[in-house]
Design a protein around this motif. Structure first.
Motif, PDB file in Angstrom:
ATOM      1  N   ASP A 213      49.169  62.212  -5.975  1.00  0.00           N
ATOM      2  CA  ASP A 213      49.324  60.776  -6.226  1.00  0.00           C
ATOM      3  C   ASP A 213      48.674  59.958  -5.128  1.00  0.00           C
ATOM      4  O   ASP A 213      47.964  58.986  -5.385  1.00  0.00           O
ATOM      5  N   ALA A 214      48.946  60.376  -3.890  1.00  0.00           N
ATOM      6  CA  ALA A 214      48.415  59.633  -2.751  1.00  0.00           C
ATOM      7  C   ALA A 214      46.893  59.637  -2.791  1.00  0.00           C
ATOM      8  O   ALA A 214      46.249  58.598  -2.644  1.00  0.00           O
ATOM      9  N   ILE A 215      46.309  60.815  -3.029  1.00  0.00           N
ATOM     10  CA  ILE A 215      44.849  60.918  -2.984  1.00  0.00           C
ATOM     11  C   ILE A 215      44.214  60.180  -4.155  1.00  0.00           C
ATOM     12  O   ILE A 215      43.306  59.376  -3.978  1.00  0.00           O
ATOM     13  N   THR A 216      44.724  60.393  -5.354  1.00  0.00           N
ATOM     14  CA  THR A 216      44.103  59.737  -6.509  1.00  0.00           C
ATOM     15  C   THR A 216      44.287  58.220  -6.466  1.00  0.00           C
ATOM     16  O   THR A 216      43.481  57.487  -7.008  1.00  0.00           O
ATOM     17  N   SER A 217      45.362  57.743  -5.811  1.00  0.00           N
ATOM     18  CA  SER A 217      45.567  56.293  -5.744  1.00  0.00           C
ATOM     19  C   SER A 217      44.549  55.606  -4.853  1.00  0.00           C
ATOM     20  O   SER A 217      44.314  54.417  -4.978  1.00  0.00           O
ATOM     21  N   PHE A 218      44.011  56.354  -3.909  1.00  0.00           N
ATOM     22  CA  PHE A 218      43.174  55.681  -2.928  1.00  0.00           C
ATOM     23  C   PHE A 218      41.778  56.255  -2.802  1.00  0.00           C
ATOM     24  O   PHE A 218      41.034  55.843  -1.935  1.00  0.00           O
ATOM     25  N   SER A 219      41.426  57.219  -3.637  1.00  0.00           N
ATOM     26  CA  SER A 219      40.129  57.845  -3.424  1.00  0.00           C
ATOM     27  C   SER A 219      39.506  58.336  -4.732  1.00  0.00           C
ATOM     28  O   SER A 219      40.196  58.825  -5.630  1.00  0.00           O
TER      29      SER A 219
END
Ligand code: UDP
Ligand code: MG
Length: 323
Positions: free
Chosen positions: A231-237
């Motif tokens: 979630d963290a990665i797909t939200s920002f990258s």
């Protein structure tokens, strides 16, 4: 200038000065201690405050304990979810319900010591708009947790353009202006510490030692941590998506070389390396393609979630004083 503005809002708004927001999921043994320690700290500051507890679908006695605390102390408001929606959503709901001029997000398991709050407030008074608590030390956590956490923060720093400070959790103070910007963002896969870095504002750190849990065990098993990281990665990258292009070029380059080698071998020896090579290459290519289909799927699923636009959470009941 900020100090002045705060003085003014203090006079004119109805809400308390401070809101403490804490997500609660099966913390029946801890919650009363948590409440007491927060109240001790907050009362020593001598200004109005409220405590917003989000019951994230607890299945133990947490609900009863929270209701009792609310009965005794009306400064405590309890928002009860209809089921477990997850830590990050619970925090978001806390921000939705908080009425203070600044909001302090803190875990209810006492891993974030409430005694750090006065130092955060001091920074806020000096003009900071986001004060995040940065872990100087972590006691009582498994090696595995420490290792995965360190990999996670490194990966996030590499892959994303937002500057998400290392070794920070969700323990932080947010000024009302920041809270309002976060509340306006209704995305479903929420990585709150990323979002609160993304909004900008004046950010400062306060160092603290992360404690052991007061009781119980972590509510973040490995699969939840993995979800959380994705979630963290797909939200920002978009890097995972773009990797396919890089891989494509690299492999195309290698295969050109391969053709050359094959031709040369053919001319010199009259034979080309055999079946096994072909098999390995086919499997390798198939594997890579499936991985990237999976990556696309992760993003696609998230787009689907956003498009459906369901509410972030459903509230069964709110315990609060009605004015
Ligand atoms: N929590 C929650 N919903 C969940 C999981 C956890 O509200 O689905 C709460 C939990 O009660 C605690 C905080 O979020 O106050 C952090 O969870 P935990 O301590 O299990 O995570 P860890 O500190 O091990 O990363
Ligand atoms: Mg914890």
């Amino acid at each position: 200038m900020t100090a002045q503005r705060r003085e003014l809002t203090h006079e004119t708004t109805e809400g308390p000065v401070f809101s403490i927001v804490a997500p609660v999921y099966n913390e029946e043994e801890t919650i009363a201690h948590f409440y007491q320690r927060v109240v001790d700290v907050m009362e020593s500051l001598g200004e109005s405050f409220e405590i917003v507890l989000i019951n994230d679908g607890s299945r133990d006695g947490s609900n009863r304990v929270m209701a009792e605390i609310h009965e005794r102390d009306p400064r405590v408001r309890v928002v009860e979810f209809s089921r477990n929606f997850g830590h990050q959503i619970a925090i978001s709901a806390g921000l939705d319900y908080a009425r203070g001029q600044c909001v302090i997000i803190i875990d209810s398991d006492l891993q974030d010591p409430p005694e750090v709050i006065p130092a955060m407030i001091e920074r806020w008074r000096a003009g900071a708009e986001v004060v995040y608590a940065q872990r100087a030390k972590r006691v009582g956590e498994t090696r595995f947790k420490l290792l995965t956490a360190s990999i996670f923060y490194r990966l996030i720093a590499r892959l994303t353009a937002v500057d998400i400070p290392r070794d920070t959790g969700d323990f932080r103070l947010l000024d009302r202006s920041v809270v309002d910007s976060l509340v306006a963002m209704r995305e479903h896969h929420r990585f709150m510490r990323g979002l609160s870095a993304w909004v900008g504002f004046r950010q400062e750190a306060v160092l603290y030692d992360r404690r052991e849990r007061f009781a119980g065990t972590t509510k973040y098993p490995f699969h939840k941590m993995l979800r959380f990281s994705v979630d963290a990665i797909t939200s920002f990258s978009h890097v995972p998506l773009q990797l396919a292009t890089t891989f494509g070029f690299v492999l195309a380059g290698i295969s050109l070389l391969g053709i050359l080698v094959a031709v040369i071998l053919r001319i010199m020896h009259g034979a080309i390396v055999g079946q096994a090579t072909t098999l390995i290459l086919v499997l390798f290519m198939g594997g890579i393609q499936l991985i990237f289909l999976g990556v696309i799927g992760e993003y696609l699923g998230r787009i689907y979630d956003e498009v459906r636009a369901r509410p972030l959470y459903i509230v069964r009941k709110v315990l609060e004083e009605t004015k």
